[in-house]
Motif scaffolding. Sequence first.
Motif, short mmCIF file in Angstrom:
data_model
loop_
_atom_site.label_atom_id
_atom_site.label_comp_id
_atom_site.label_asym_id
_atom_site.label_seq_id
_atom_site.Cartn_x
_atom_site.Cartn_y
_atom_site.Cartn_z
N CYS A 89 0.99 -1.40 -0.18
CA CYS A 89 -0.07 -0.02 0.01
C CYS A 89 0.68 1.27 0.08
O CYS A 89 0.64 2.28 -0.63
N LEU A 136 1.68 6.73 -7.15
CA LEU A 136 0.54 7.23 -7.43
C LEU A 136 0.88 8.85 -7.27
O LEU A 136 0.65 9.69 -8.35
N PHE A 147 -11.04 7.11 3.87
CA PHE A 147 -11.39 6.37 2.45
C PHE A 147 -11.12 4.85 2.72
O PHE A 147 -10.12 4.61 3.45
N LYS A 198 -9.45 1.52 1.50
CA LYS A 198 -8.44 0.79 0.75
C LYS A 198 -9.18 -0.10 -0.36
O LYS A 198 -9.96 -0.84 0.09
N PRO A 199 -8.99 -0.19 -1.60
CA PRO A 199 -7.48 0.82 -2.03
C PRO A 199 -8.44 1.96 -2.65
O PRO A 199 -9.69 2.08 -2.99
N VAL A 200 -7.81 3.20 -2.41
CA VAL A 200 -8.54 4.59 -2.85
C VAL A 200 -8.13 4.57 -4.26
O VAL A 200 -7.19 4.64 -4.84
N ASP A 201 -9.44 5.39 -4.91
CA ASP A 201 -9.46 5.63 -6.22
C ASP A 201 -8.42 6.82 -6.48
O ASP A 201 -8.37 7.87 -5.68
N ALA A 202 -7.60 6.61 -7.63
CA ALA A 202 -6.54 7.46 -7.93
C ALA A 202 -7.18 8.97 -8.22
O ALA A 202 -6.46 9.92 -7.67
N GLY A 203 -8.12 9.03 -8.64
CA GLY A 203 -8.82 10.49 -9.06
C GLY A 203 -9.24 10.91 -7.68
O GLY A 203 -9.10 12.21 -7.48
N ILE A 204 -9.65 10.26 -6.73
CA ILE A 204 -10.20 10.89 -5.47
C ILE A 204 -8.84 11.42 -4.77
O ILE A 204 -8.82 12.58 -4.24
N GLU A 224 -6.01 12.37 -6.16
CA GLU A 224 -5.66 13.69 -6.88
C GLU A 224 -6.52 14.86 -6.44
O GLU A 224 -6.04 15.89 -6.21
#
Length: 118
Positions: A11, A18, A98, A100-106, A108
């Motif tokens: 993680c 990311l 949040f 796991k796994p956290v959305d990359a868009g979130i 950002e």
Amino acid sequence: MISIVDDDEGCRMAAASLVRSLGWQATVFASAQEFLQSGLIDQTSCVISDIRMPGLSGIEMHDRLLALGYAIPIIFVTGFPTAALEAEIQARGAPPLFAKPVDAGIVEQLLNLLLDSR
């Protein structure tokens, strides 16, 4: 610099990758104690931290940072989200917890929001 604090190496490395892909510098720590003793708190603009870790939890680390006079934005993540944990995080003024796994868009969006406001 974004500091990533997570006892799970996979993680930790995924989050660092990311963050770097989004254009920020990332440093990684395997525990809250390691981060607190790193000497890098002053250089940290935001922390992405797991909640449940051996030793100090992410929440306890947040409390220690505040006690030391640091109001660094923290994004809390966990593999075990609960309503009670969410309420505890919200009471501390942190962004939502949040899973796991956290959305990359979130991630950002949160980093842009938190770092643009500083």
